[in-house]
Design an enzyme around this catalytic site. Sequence first.
Site, PDB file in Angstrom:
ATOM      1  N   GLY A 183      55.024 113.788  75.828  1.00 18.20           N
ATOM      2  CA  GLY A 183      53.919 113.838  74.865  1.00 18.20           C
ATOM      3  C   GLY A 183      52.669 113.089  75.272  1.00 18.20           C
ATOM      4  O   GLY A 183      51.817 112.816  74.443  1.00 18.20           O
ATOM      5  N   SER A 231      48.198 125.274  67.776  1.00 19.45           N
ATOM      6  CA  SER A 231      49.165 125.268  66.685  1.00 19.45           C
ATOM      7  C   SER A 231      49.075 123.996  65.850  1.00 19.45           C
ATOM      8  O   SER A 231      49.588 123.932  64.745  1.00 19.45           O
ATOM      9  CB  SER A 231      50.575 125.418  67.253  1.00 19.45           C
ATOM     10  OG  SER A 231      50.821 124.386  68.170  1.00 19.45           O
ATOM     11  N   LEU A 251      49.457 115.335  74.883  1.00 15.45           N
ATOM     12  CA  LEU A 251      49.158 115.539  73.471  1.00 15.45           C
ATOM     13  C   LEU A 251      48.552 114.284  72.859  1.00 15.45           C
ATOM     14  O   LEU A 251      47.602 114.347  72.078  1.00 15.45           O
ATOM     15  CB  LEU A 251      50.434 115.931  72.724  1.00 15.45           C
ATOM     16  CG  LEU A 251      50.249 116.183  71.241  1.00 15.45           C
ATOM     17  CD1 LEU A 251      49.251 117.301  71.002  1.00 15.45           C
ATOM     18  CD2 LEU A 251      51.569 116.501  70.584  1.00 15.45           C
ATOM     19  N   ARG A 273      46.845  93.127  76.178  1.00 16.32           N
ATOM     20  CA  ARG A 273      46.220  91.834  76.442  1.00 16.32           C
ATOM     21  C   ARG A 273      45.374  91.368  75.259  1.00 16.32           C
ATOM     22  O   ARG A 273      44.581  92.109  74.710  1.00 16.32           O
ATOM     23  CB  ARG A 273      45.342  91.947  77.687  1.00 16.32           C
ATOM     24  CG  ARG A 273      44.702  90.650  78.087  1.00 16.32           C
ATOM     25  CD  ARG A 273      43.978  90.795  79.374  1.00 16.32           C
ATOM     26  NE  ARG A 273      44.899  90.821  80.508  1.00 16.32           N
ATOM     27  CZ  ARG A 273      44.498  90.998  81.757  1.00 16.32           C
ATOM     28  NH1 ARG A 273      43.240  91.194  82.018  1.00 16.32           N
ATOM     29  NH2 ARG A 273      45.366  91.001  82.726  1.00 16.32           N
ATOM     30  N   ARG A 300      71.211  93.441  39.810  1.00 14.48           N
ATOM     31  CA  ARG A 300      70.452  92.201  40.010  1.00 14.48           C
ATOM     32  C   ARG A 300      69.514  91.941  38.845  1.00 14.48           C
ATOM     33  O   ARG A 300      68.770  92.817  38.425  1.00 14.48           O
ATOM     34  CB  ARG A 300      69.614  92.294  41.288  1.00 14.48           C
ATOM     35  CG  ARG A 300      70.437  92.025  42.520  1.00 14.48           C
ATOM     36  CD  ARG A 300      69.581  92.032  43.766  1.00 14.48           C
ATOM     37  NE  ARG A 300      70.428  91.892  44.938  1.00 14.48           N
ATOM     38  CZ  ARG A 300      70.210  92.524  46.085  1.00 14.48           C
ATOM     39  NH1 ARG A 300      69.192  93.342  46.208  1.00 14.48           N
ATOM     40  NH2 ARG A 300      71.020  92.339  47.097  1.00 14.48           N
ATOM     41  N   GLU A 337      72.928 118.007  51.350  1.00 12.03           N
ATOM     42  CA  GLU A 337      74.113 118.853  51.336  1.00 12.03           C
ATOM     43  C   GLU A 337      73.937 120.167  50.595  1.00 12.03           C
ATOM     44  O   GLU A 337      74.694 121.106  50.804  1.00 12.03           O
ATOM     45  CB  GLU A 337      75.315 118.069  50.810  1.00 12.03           C
ATOM     46  CG  GLU A 337      76.009 117.372  51.975  1.00 12.03           C
ATOM     47  CD  GLU A 337      76.854 116.202  51.593  1.00 12.03           C
ATOM     48  OE1 GLU A 337      77.177 116.062  50.402  1.00 12.03           O
ATOM     49  OE2 GLU A 337      77.202 115.422  52.486  1.00 12.03           O
ATOM     50  N   THR A 370      82.838 113.262  42.370  1.00  9.56           N
ATOM     51  CA  THR A 370      82.791 112.278  41.293  1.00  9.56           C
ATOM     52  C   THR A 370      81.461 112.331  40.539  1.00  9.56           C
ATOM     53  O   THR A 370      81.117 111.428  39.814  1.00  9.56           O
ATOM     54  CB  THR A 370      83.022 110.854  41.832  1.00  9.56           C
ATOM     55  OG1 THR A 370      82.191 110.657  42.960  1.00  9.56           O
ATOM     56  CG2 THR A 370      84.465 110.638  42.215  1.00  9.56           C
ATOM     57  N   GLU A 378      45.803 118.739  85.631  1.00 12.07           N
ATOM     58  CA  GLU A 378      46.925 119.661  85.686  1.00 12.07           C
ATOM     59  C   GLU A 378      46.639 120.978  84.977  1.00 12.07           C
ATOM     60  O   GLU A 378      46.669 122.033  85.582  1.00 12.07           O
ATOM     61  CB  GLU A 378      48.178 118.987  85.116  1.00 12.07           C
ATOM     62  CG  GLU A 378      48.815 118.086  86.154  1.00 12.07           C
ATOM     63  CD  GLU A 378      49.736 117.042  85.576  1.00 12.07           C
ATOM     64  OE1 GLU A 378      49.961 117.029  84.360  1.00 12.07           O
ATOM     65  OE2 GLU A 378      50.233 116.218  86.357  1.00 12.07           O
ATOM     66  N   LYS A 412      52.470  96.195  77.094  1.00 14.15           N
ATOM     67  CA  LYS A 412      51.602  95.023  76.980  1.00 14.15           C
ATOM     68  C   LYS A 412      50.285  95.382  76.323  1.00 14.15           C
ATOM     69  O   LYS A 412      49.861  96.535  76.329  1.00 14.15           O
ATOM     70  CB  LYS A 412      51.395  94.355  78.333  1.00 14.15           C
ATOM     71  CG  LYS A 412      50.477  95.051  79.283  1.00 14.15           C
ATOM     72  CD  LYS A 412      50.203  94.090  80.432  1.00 14.15           C
ATOM     73  CE  LYS A 412      49.522  94.778  81.592  1.00 14.15           C
ATOM     74  NZ  LYS A 412      49.355  93.865  82.710  1.00 14.15           N
TER      75      LYS A 412
END
Lengths: 479, 102
Positions: free
Chosen positions: A44, A82, A47, A217, A452, A310, A284, A70, A215
């Site tokens: 990537g 896209s 991009l 700086r 709590r 699910e 349950t 390239e 890194k």
Amino acid sequence: MTMKLSLKEIFPKTPSGIEGLDEITGGGLPKGRPTLICGSAGCGKTLMGIQFLVKGITEYHEPGVFVSFEETVKDLAANVQSLGFDLEKMIGEKKLRIDHIHIEKTEIQETGEYDLEGLFIRLNYAIDQIGAKRVVLDTIESLFGGMENTTLLRSELKRLFQWLKDKGVTAIITGERGESTLTRQGLEEYVSDCVILLDFRVIDQIATRRLRIVKYRGSMHGTNEYPFLIDESGISVLPITSLKLNHSTSSEILSYGHAGLDKLFKGNGFFRGNSTLVTGSAGTSKTMLATYFALSSCERKEPVLFFSFEESPDQLIRNMQSVGLKLKPFIKSGLLNIHSSRPSLSGLEMHLLVIHKLISEHKPKTVIIDPISSLVTVGNNSEVRAMLVRLMDLLKVNQINAFFTALTHPQSADYFDFTVDAVSSLADTWIRLTNHSDAGIRSRTLSIVKSRGMGHSNEINEFVIGDKGIKLKNNSSAK
Amino acid sequence: MNKKKRLLATTEDKLVLVLYVSGMSPKSMEAIENINRICADQLENSFELEIIDLYKHPELAAEQQIVFSPSLVKRFPLPKKTLVGTFADSEKVIKGLGILFK
């Protein structure tokens, strides 16, 4: 420490336009300096470079130059179309310039000393033509291919990076990952201000992209590996939001959407921004409780984001209809958003990233994850815990009411179950559902393990499910 | 400039060369000197040489795909060939240009 105060003035930053990256770097890339982005093929880099320029143009009014070693202009434009990036249009408006450097190595012969002045002149001309503030060189190392005098090229590149600094443009230089070095030609030695490493790896057949700031700086930055995502809106990085526990808390009490359940708590509900965990074995009625929770939020006119791992949205709507819980009207009014996907489709981080994105898009007040245990299957334990903490943190910081369900195995104790172990300590309220058979009858129970900051019932409450939903037995006020 | 550009279409026998240099740098000067010498010594009149300073015509660097300086481009006869450097080794240059002597 006195130095730290002035760093901001010494090292100003340019927003990268890449979601999440600016948060990790504390504001963006070093302004007027080159940044090296390295990584293996297909991770990537290109991009990221394009997005840096495009966002620079569209969001910060900074024209940009892309020097491609390239891909041709045409290929580049087609590749990012896209994502909604219209490069041709930007070129037409003189906000973007793409210079494709094409060197046919077989046509070139070296006869003595030379320099890269031709490239400098090209770059300078391109920058001046549109007043560019941002420059991307992708991938300059291809210059080395087939050339004999690499020492000379190296010193020329060093000069180029200095030249870019003198020119005052914020530049991204991409480099292919080398075997023992970050880049094949060791560019990291020359670009010393900021180095970002991209990684693309497959763990348990699931591909994950990660980013790390090697890194930077003169700047504080996150040192972790951050997952990032490439989707229809480009690259976004998932930052770990501050893990400090300094979020504000509310004492407003909200309803679970079921009068009987609310009654089990002293305050008749839960505090806004709380997280609730519901555990239980299969069947349950965890999802049903989640639906009550969603509906109560909808009735308060507060948007809900329901992650169903699910069931598909249609299936969920139909199933809940059978017990008298109607989701459809709220989907139509836009208050309820159901997001379904197979957990194994992508890695855990990707799920979190998607959750993260959807939360910032929809700005829900309530988030339901049904079940959170299915996410756990896609990562290893230590990762999962870290991710869940991040998720909880994200929800807490935004004061979102969270509701998680977790599937447990009937025989095993809760503490041996990894998800429960990981989530239960983070959740504010824990409701346990059971389903056991005595004397030929299956009976269901609901009990509150913890809550709590609020007193709660200590009873094990039996309940039944009918056409009208859940009915608690021991509770006279239950519906 | 334009007048020179038209020289592209010359007679078959002539070698068409364009030398791109960057200002008056030592490398540029050396390259110009060496090319002039090689042409005069070995090619007699069967060549056209054009010298372009990229600083004066920066747009040509992108148009002609020039990255290295100095660059000598043989436009004709085909195949196109680019020599980079200061051209100190005249034999290498002659060979690189693909010139055969009778």
